[in-house]
Design a protein around this motif. Structure first.
Motif, short mmCIF file in Angstrom:
data_model
loop_
_atom_site.label_atom_id
_atom_site.label_comp_id
_atom_site.label_asym_id
_atom_site.label_seq_id
_atom_site.Cartn_x
_atom_site.Cartn_y
_atom_site.Cartn_z
N GLY A 1 0.79 -1.23 0.00
CA GLY A 1 0.00 0.00 0.00
C GLY A 1 0.82 1.27 0.00
N GLU A 2 2.14 1.18 -0.09
CA GLU A 2 2.99 2.36 -0.01
C GLU A 2 3.03 3.10 -1.35
N SER A 3 3.16 4.42 -1.30
CA SER A 3 3.25 5.24 -2.51
C SER A 3 4.70 5.35 -2.96
N ARG A 4 4.89 5.78 -4.18
CA ARG A 4 6.25 5.96 -4.68
C ARG A 4 6.99 7.05 -3.90
N GLU A 5 6.26 8.09 -3.49
CA GLU A 5 6.89 9.17 -2.74
C GLU A 5 7.42 8.67 -1.40
N SER A 6 6.63 7.85 -0.74
CA SER A 6 7.07 7.30 0.55
C SER A 6 8.28 6.38 0.38
N LEU A 7 8.25 5.57 -0.67
CA LEU A 7 9.38 4.68 -0.94
C LEU A 7 10.65 5.50 -1.20
N LEU A 8 10.53 6.55 -2.00
CA LEU A 8 11.67 7.42 -2.28
C LEU A 8 12.20 8.08 -1.00
N GLU A 9 11.27 8.53 -0.17
CA GLU A 9 11.68 9.19 1.08
C GLU A 9 12.46 8.23 1.98
N ARG A 10 12.03 6.98 2.06
CA ARG A 10 12.72 6.02 2.93
C ARG A 10 14.09 5.65 2.36
N ALA A 11 14.17 5.50 1.03
CA ALA A 11 15.47 5.23 0.41
C ALA A 11 16.41 6.42 0.58
N ASP A 12 15.85 7.62 0.47
CA ASP A 12 16.63 8.84 0.64
C ASP A 12 17.15 8.95 2.08
#
Length: 360
Positions: free
Chosen positions: A329-340
């Motif tokens: 259920g995660e968004s691409r923005e959230s995934l990017l933020e966690r990788a960042d």
């Protein structure tokens, strides 16, 4: 839409069936979507720029032998007015007999005046290039709109070339196939240009974000247990120092070197994009966190062990990487933020290392 051929158009060999056949050959669907794209092209890229486009075309062909024939047999101003009218109607009601008849008549007039076919076709190519260049400068357009308008330009140009050849009574099929092959190759090249970062050759930010959204949605549809998705966020260490020491031109070459090292360390199906500045992202479909970390470590070692050489300089570079795996259920923005965040944790730990979100 009225697709019944006018008497003049039918006499020139284009009854309604021939018109439909020609449009089908060129991949033009006489439907609302392509008609809307043609009107969009007219209103956004042609209507206010007709004189500018025509003048730029005339400047290119002025002085040529063909243009001297045009001046002598037709007249420069008459030629200009014909092309202004042709451009103002470019693609408008392209599936109607009237569109075919007007362009067949223009070609017949040129043939009657002993003007070579190339003198009629060259402005079509020049106008096509002008429209494409203007389209590619529209940074506010999304990739889908750019692709649709690009295809519309190429298809309508091909239609004009086809009609012009018919007007000169040329055996068009083989020649048309050659033109279409060239146009398809050009379309592929230009489409690639719209999503490639010019400096490094990897995906640009827009294409990167679209690809990431596609993979996030794919993972959501297939279910997390069937489709793991991981992301690597990387940042070149001390890039400002490189620019300050060696200059921005060398800095750009270092970024190109970095992109090549990332490509060589990843798999063929991994997707690499430039997020901005010296930051690069790798999208890794069907990959769990542990494998993604292994590949990230391979990237790090490849960059660290391969200094960049230019003239007398031997520039040692390192990279910090953060790895995250998509949650249900995660968004691409959230995934990017966690990788960042994982990447910045790698910076905090001294740079030149890999951190996963699991380790934070």
């Amino acid at each position: 839409m009225n697709t019944e051929a006018t008497p003049h158009c039918a006499a020139l060999g284009f009854d309604k069936d021939r018109i439909r056949q020609a449009l089908s050959l060129l991949g033009l669907a006489a439907d609302h979507k392509e008609e809307a794209a043609a009107i969009n092209l007219l209103t956004e890229f042609i209507a206010e720029r007709v004189d500018k486009i025509i003048n730029s075309c005339l400047a290119v062909i002025a002085g040529s032998d063909d243009f001297e024939l045009i001046e002598r047999n037709i007249g420069t101003e008459a030629f200009r007015q014909k092309w202004k009218y042709r451009l103002r109607s470019f693609g408008k009601n392209f599936a109607t007999p009237g569109y075919f008849e007007e362009r067949l008549a223009l070609a017949a007039a040129f043939a009657h005046a002993n003007i070579p076919l190339g003198a009629l076709q060259l402005p079509s190519f020049l106008i096509q290039q002008s429209l494409i260049d203007n389209l590619l400068d529209k940074s506010d357009f999304n990739a889908d709109k750019t692709r649709i308008l690009l295809c519309t330009i190429l298809k309508l140009t091909a239609l004009d070339l086809y009609i012009a050849a018919e007007g000169y009574h040329l055996p068009e099929l083989n020649e048309l196939e050659e033109k279409l092959d060239k146009l398809r190759a050009e379309a592929s090249r230009l489409q690639e240009r719209t999503w490639t970062d010019e400096l490094t050759g990897v995906m640009n930010y827009r294409k990167l974000m679209e690809s990431l959204e596609h993979h996030v949605q794919r993972a959501e549809r297939r279910g997390q247990e069937r489709s793991s998705l991981c992301l690597i966020m990387s940042d070149l260490d001390f890039f400002k120092k490189i620019n300050d020491t060696y200059g921005h031109m060398v800095g750009d070459l270092v970024l190109q070197h970095l992109a090549r090292r990332i490509k060589s360390a990843t798999r063929d199906f991994d997707m690499i994009g430039r997020f901005g500045g010296e930051e690069f992202v790798v999208i890794m479909a069907d990959t769990d966190l542990e494998l993604a970390k292994v590949i990230a470590e391979r990237i790090r070692l490849g960059v660290m062990s391969t200094p960049f050489h230019i003239k007398k300089f031997n520039i040692h570079v390192t990279i910090s990487l953060g790895v995250a795996m998509l949650k249900p259920g995660e968004s691409r923005e959230s995934l990017l933020e966690r990788a960042d965040a994982a990447m910045y944790e790698a910076k905090r730990r001294g740079r030149n290392c890999v951190v996963t979100t699991k380790e934070m």
